[in-house]
Enzyme design. Structure first.
Site, PDB file in Angstrom:
ATOM      1  N   SER A  94       0.839  -1.197   0.000  1.00 34.56           N
ATOM      2  CA  SER A  94       0.000   0.000   0.000  1.00 34.56           C
ATOM      3  C   SER A  94       0.873   1.246   0.000  1.00 34.56           C
ATOM      4  CB  SER A  94      -0.917   0.008   1.223  1.00 34.56           C
ATOM      5  OG  SER A  94      -1.655   1.213   1.266  1.00 34.56           O
TER       6      SER A  94
ATOM      7  N   HIS B 124      -1.152  -1.469  -4.105  1.00 33.63           N
ATOM      8  CA  HIS B 124      -2.477  -1.037  -3.660  1.00 33.63           C
ATOM      9  C   HIS B 124      -2.483   0.489  -3.633  1.00 33.63           C
ATOM     10  CE1 HIS B 124      -6.351  -1.652  -1.665  1.00 33.63           C
ATOM     11  NE2 HIS B 124      -6.024  -0.661  -0.853  1.00 33.63           N
TER      12      HIS B 124
ATOM     13  N   ASP C 137      -4.643   3.742  -2.798  1.00 28.49           N
ATOM     14  CA  ASP C 137      -5.795   4.258  -2.049  1.00 28.49           C
ATOM     15  C   ASP C 137      -6.192   5.648  -2.525  1.00 28.49           C
ATOM     16  OD1 ASP C 137      -6.505   2.222  -0.142  1.00 28.49           O
ATOM     17  OD2 ASP C 137      -4.627   2.640   0.897  1.00 28.49           O
TER      18      ASP C 137
ATOM     19  N   HIS D  22      -8.284   1.354  -4.964  1.00 26.69           N
ATOM     20  CA  HIS D  22      -9.343   1.295  -3.956  1.00 26.69           C
ATOM     21  C   HIS D  22      -9.965   2.681  -3.854  1.00 26.69           C
ATOM     22  CE1 HIS D  22     -10.370   0.737   0.610  1.00 26.69           C
ATOM     23  NE2 HIS D  22     -11.448   0.791  -0.158  1.00 26.69           N
TER      24      HIS D  22
ATOM     25  N   ASP E 248      -7.457  -5.420   4.181  1.00 28.08           N
ATOM     26  CA  ASP E 248      -6.721  -4.156   4.214  1.00 28.08           C
ATOM     27  C   ASP E 248      -6.895  -3.492   5.572  1.00 28.08           C
ATOM     28  OD1 ASP E 248      -5.556  -1.693   3.781  1.00 28.08           O
ATOM     29  OD2 ASP E 248      -6.958  -1.057   2.224  1.00 28.08           O
ATOM     30  N   GLY E 249      -5.774  -3.278   6.253  1.00 29.84           N
ATOM     31  CA  GLY E 249      -5.806  -2.527   7.505  1.00 29.84           C
ATOM     32  C   GLY E 249      -5.125  -3.247   8.647  1.00 29.84           C
TER      33      GLY E 249
ATOM     34  N   GLY F 209       0.851  -1.809   4.329  1.00 32.86           N
ATOM     35  CA  GLY F 209       1.440  -0.485   4.164  1.00 32.86           C
ATOM     36  C   GLY F 209       2.655  -0.297   5.048  1.00 32.86           C
ATOM     37  N   SER F 210       2.418   0.177   6.276  1.00 33.15           N
ATOM     38  CA  SER F 210       3.535   0.411   7.196  1.00 33.15           C
ATOM     39  C   SER F 210       4.243  -0.885   7.564  1.00 33.15           C
ATOM     40  CB  SER F 210       3.038   1.121   8.458  1.00 33.15           C
ATOM     41  OG  SER F 210       2.017   0.372   9.096  1.00 33.15           O
TER      42      SER F 210
END
Length: 228
Positions: free
Chosen positions: A9, A34, A36, A68, A177-178, A199-200
């Site tokens: 991400s 990904h 966003d 997304h 996601d998340g 992501g991170s």
């Protein structure tokens, strides 16, 4: 097809060196990117538009890009992102008055179609559109910002969606996601996901090769366990 896909991400990437940072994640083993898109209306943040996606394609980013859309209204942006180089376009049911029509629009634009569900969004939205879906994206945080913690209620929801996919004898991809990271990816995979937005959990590390190798090892163990 691979059993599992990693989707880095880029919301967590270094925006001052976005092309370079994205390329580093791919070279380290990321399968997808990904992307966003937030409009400060449907979600409380503002991110990237089609011109950024086009710039990444011009930077020779050739892997699948998973767009997304967290925007409302959504339909007018779909052709723009398709033209800019999206492979998958995913939207939220709350962002359109006609889910079926929006899915058709994505397909007409030559992209694969996905439906994204927030933590409190009912799975009933899937019931009449499963045959049109290539991907289901389950949000394991409330959308709007990166670097949030994975919501534990998401595990049951993942299992429920996996059952729906199998009952339909479908090849729909189940993406999550998340808050996905090295420490929880095994449990997320065992719960039914096969595409992992990170992501991170990737960009927060200095050496992407090292962290992605560790993630792959965890997923390999899940795969080995699941086929025995």
């Amino acid at each position: 097809m691979k059993k599992f896909f990693l989707a880095s991400s880029i919301l967590s990437a270094d925006f001052a060196r976005l092309g370079e940072d994205t390329k580093k994640a791919i070279d380290a083993g990321s399968d997808w990117i990904h992307f966003d898109v937030m409009d400060n209306h449907y979600v409380p943040n503002l991110t990237m538009g089609p011109m950024i996606l086009k710039a990444l394609r011009n930077y020779n980013i050739t892997v699948p890009i998973d767009v997304h859309l967290m925007v409302k209204p959504v339909d007018n942006l779909i052709p723009q992102f398709a033209e800019a180089g999206a492979d998958f376009i995913t939207f939220h049911p709350e962002s359109t008055d006609h889910i079926d029509r929006t899915l058709n629009l994505i397909k007409e634009c030559g992209c694969k179609a996905g439906l994204a569900l927030n933590p409190a969004t009912s799975l009933n939205f899937l019931d009449y559109v499963m045959e049109k879906l290539d991907l289901i994206l389950l949000m394991s945080v409330n959308p709007g910002f990166g670097n949030q913690s994975f919501l534990p209620t998401s595990f049951n929801k993942l299992r429920e969606v996996r059952k729906k996919i199998e009952l339909n004898s479908s090849n729909i991809l189940l993406e999550v996601d998340g808050g996905v990271k090295l420490e929880n990816i095994s449990e997320v995979a065992f719960s039914g996901a096969n595409v992992f937005v990170i992501g991170s959990g990737i960009f927060g590390y200095t050496d992407y090769n090292v962290i992605i190798k560790k993630i792959r090892k965890k997923l390999k163990n899940v795969y080995s366990t699941s086929i025995h």
